[in-house]
Motif scaffolding. Sequence first.
Motif, mmCIF file in Angstrom:
data_model
loop_
_atom_site.group_PDB
_atom_site.id
_atom_site.type_symbol
_atom_site.label_atom_id
_atom_site.label_comp_id
_atom_site.label_asym_id
_atom_site.label_seq_id
_atom_site.Cartn_x
_atom_site.Cartn_y
_atom_site.Cartn_z
ATOM 1 N N ILE A 106 0.826 -1.206 0.000
ATOM 2 C CA ILE A 106 0.000 0.000 0.000
ATOM 3 C C ILE A 106 0.862 1.259 0.000
ATOM 4 C CG2 ILE A 106 -2.051 -1.046 1.046
ATOM 5 C CD1 ILE A 106 -1.011 -0.092 3.775
ATOM 6 N N ASN A 107 2.036 1.184 -0.633
ATOM 7 C CA ASN A 107 2.939 2.325 -0.674
ATOM 8 C C ASN A 107 2.437 3.333 -1.699
ATOM 9 O OD1 ASN A 107 5.021 4.142 -0.727
ATOM 10 N ND2 ASN A 107 6.600 2.684 -1.383
ATOM 11 N N THR A 108 1.633 4.274 -1.259
ATOM 12 C CA THR A 108 1.007 5.232 -2.175
ATOM 13 C C THR A 108 2.011 6.181 -2.812
ATOM 14 O OG1 THR A 108 0.525 6.697 -0.301
ATOM 15 C CG2 THR A 108 -1.190 5.135 -0.960
ATOM 16 N N PHE A 146 -15.365 -9.367 -3.225
ATOM 17 C CA PHE A 146 -14.088 -8.707 -2.950
ATOM 18 C C PHE A 146 -13.296 -9.596 -2.003
ATOM 19 C CE2 PHE A 146 -11.859 -5.517 -0.098
ATOM 20 C CZ PHE A 146 -10.799 -5.322 -0.968
ATOM 21 N N PHE A 147 -12.066 -9.940 -2.384
ATOM 22 C CA PHE A 147 -11.283 -10.910 -1.615
ATOM 23 C C PHE A 147 -10.142 -10.280 -0.811
ATOM 24 C CE2 PHE A 147 -13.868 -13.533 -4.191
ATOM 25 C CZ PHE A 147 -14.035 -14.707 -3.462
ATOM 26 N N GLY A 148 -10.210 -8.967 -0.560
ATOM 27 C CA GLY A 148 -9.434 -8.360 0.511
ATOM 28 C C GLY A 148 -8.112 -7.710 0.196
ATOM 29 N N HIS A 149 -7.367 -8.188 -0.804
ATOM 30 C CA HIS A 149 -6.033 -7.661 -1.076
ATOM 31 C C HIS A 149 -6.122 -6.225 -1.585
ATOM 32 C CE1 HIS A 149 -1.771 -8.029 -2.030
ATOM 33 N NE2 HIS A 149 -2.003 -7.560 -3.231
ATOM 34 N N PRO A 150 -5.259 -5.299 -1.095
ATOM 35 C CA PRO A 150 -4.106 -5.492 -0.196
ATOM 36 C C PRO A 150 -4.384 -5.143 1.261
ATOM 37 C CG PRO A 150 -3.960 -3.348 -1.212
ATOM 38 C CD PRO A 150 -5.254 -3.956 -1.705
ATOM 39 N N TYR A 151 -5.674 -5.131 1.675
ATOM 40 C CA TYR A 151 -6.006 -4.683 3.024
ATOM 41 C C TYR A 151 -6.071 -5.815 4.043
ATOM 42 C CZ TYR A 151 -7.603 -0.849 0.049
ATOM 43 O OH TYR A 151 -7.678 0.138 -0.896
#
Length: 612
Positions: free
Chosen positions: A208-210, A338-343
């Motif tokens: 999650i490096n924005t 929705f299967f969650g990635h990257p959270y």
Amino acid sequence: MRNLNFFRIEFWTAIAGIAVLSPIGSLAQPACHEPATSEFRLIKLVDVHMGLEEDPAGSYGPVQMAIAPDGRVFVGKMKTGEIRVYAPTAANPSPVTLVGTIPTWFSTEDGLLGIALDPKFAVNHWMYAFYSDPCGKSCANRAMELGRFTITDNKLTNKKIILRFPRATDDDHHAAGGLAFADNGMLVIGTGDNTDPHDGTNAGFGPINTARPAADAQRTSSNTNDLRGKILRIKPIPFEDAQTPAAGVGSTYEIPAGNLWESIDKKPFNPGWDATDNIGLVRKEIYAFGNRNPYHVRTDSRTGWVFWGEVGPDAGADDATRGPSGHDEWNLATAPGFFGHPYCNGYNVPYNKMTAASPAAYGAKYDCAATVNNSPNNTGIHHLPPALPALAAYTSGNSSDDDPRFNSGSNFATIQHGGETAIGGPMYRYDPNLTSAVKFPPFFEGKVLFFDWSRQNFRFITLNPDGTIPAGAAGVRNFAVTGLPSGSYIDQQYGPDGAMYLLKFSEGGYSIGAGPQLFRVEYTGVQDAACYKPFTATVGPAVAARPVLRRSVAPVSGSGFLTLPAGYRSIAVCDVSGRQIWGFHRDEAGRSIDVRLPAKLAQGVWRTRMTP
């Protein structure tokens, strides 16, 4: 209180257009015996150095196979793009010949990534392939392509581009791959998140490096306006070989009913949806999203279910300030989701939110039930549906929520850690009408084969009709075949003969060693067909679309009702020709309710169609 004595509804089954009354009770069915290892025979079809390796010193082997109705086995090679075929004859029982080469660009995870034959291959001779555009990483228009090719006399010709979407010019991670057709022509495609998981900030946790778009999977996996990090579901249009339409919806493929865009703006599917979200920012090709590196994606024609192995993040241990260690997953989609990635990873274990990009800082955990994609690199909607947890998850580290049934080796009793690379296999469907001395027995009906490329072990996963896995050994069983060499197997499929085919990538990981091989596993025991019971689902696309014939045997009074199950919004009552004669609709699919039937539906036979 309603009186149930006024009428009675009997349930009918539609078989080849004929209505047959289904009995309420039946004779007890014998249980299928679990075959012993001695009841299988291993046949080596293609040995090492017979054409499946890339080159003698290469480090990459085959990527996927496709088995034709006549028994030919086509094999795609990741690095070179070659398509080779195993087509034995009496004179030469183990030939492997070159069919053709699909131009592609190879890097660590780029290249030829998947092949599949059209369900009508015996007539149209079409093969589909998913691959990296040959222009290369530095190409301004770098892309992933789905192509259609014609195979005539074992020669590959007539390339047609069906689908094309961008791939980053500054990253070559996670292209994913794998194709699978349903019998009705529906094609599912697994695509990777195209995101660097190893830069100094991500460090193997949720990327999650924005500050660096190539290291932010919020721009791909959780972005509904991007086709990367997804399970795509389309239906290719069967245009003639002489035509070359521009790739796109309506020209080379159609969007089937039931994809994500039909549900994502509705509650309770997506409780967070609000006026800031725009349905125009949801690509209609998407069936599932929030994927990292789905490998290999599969579908079952009868249930409509889609399932795959998810190669997970690489963090070796939990970190209180960052999140969980990386879990590999086995996922099942009975509906869009929705299967969650990257959270979130594994069984919906959340990562920590990034509060500052430079220098990186992290704060509270994400809420897997109400995630918001606020990344500046996101071009899709912001409010995402609740994340769906994995059906099975395991790690290479020391996580307390590992499923020990997926350990290294065959010991289920204790957690045995090792590398992990989850690869989804197919669901077996027993055909009682197939005359074959080698087909797998009905014990395996509805069971899904699973393999871990790193741990080098096979499992069979048993599923309940609602898409859950039974607890303990009843849900996951080891599968071993005497004489099968250890190694990293890349693909597993069932042939038209009902036998299992196994494609070996290497002796172990990216080290080819003795080289790739192709095996057939034949069942030699007794075919106890009397125990055969077709696996049927109680959830999923096939259930929602299944026509149910009902016959009223007494007039329906003013207190007659029909139940609209939980999760369904409408019911249409049609005559046997399919013409709607009455209907009911509610705005949201909520709890189960009883719908009053009009008295005019008194006698006769009708169909009901229920829509989620």
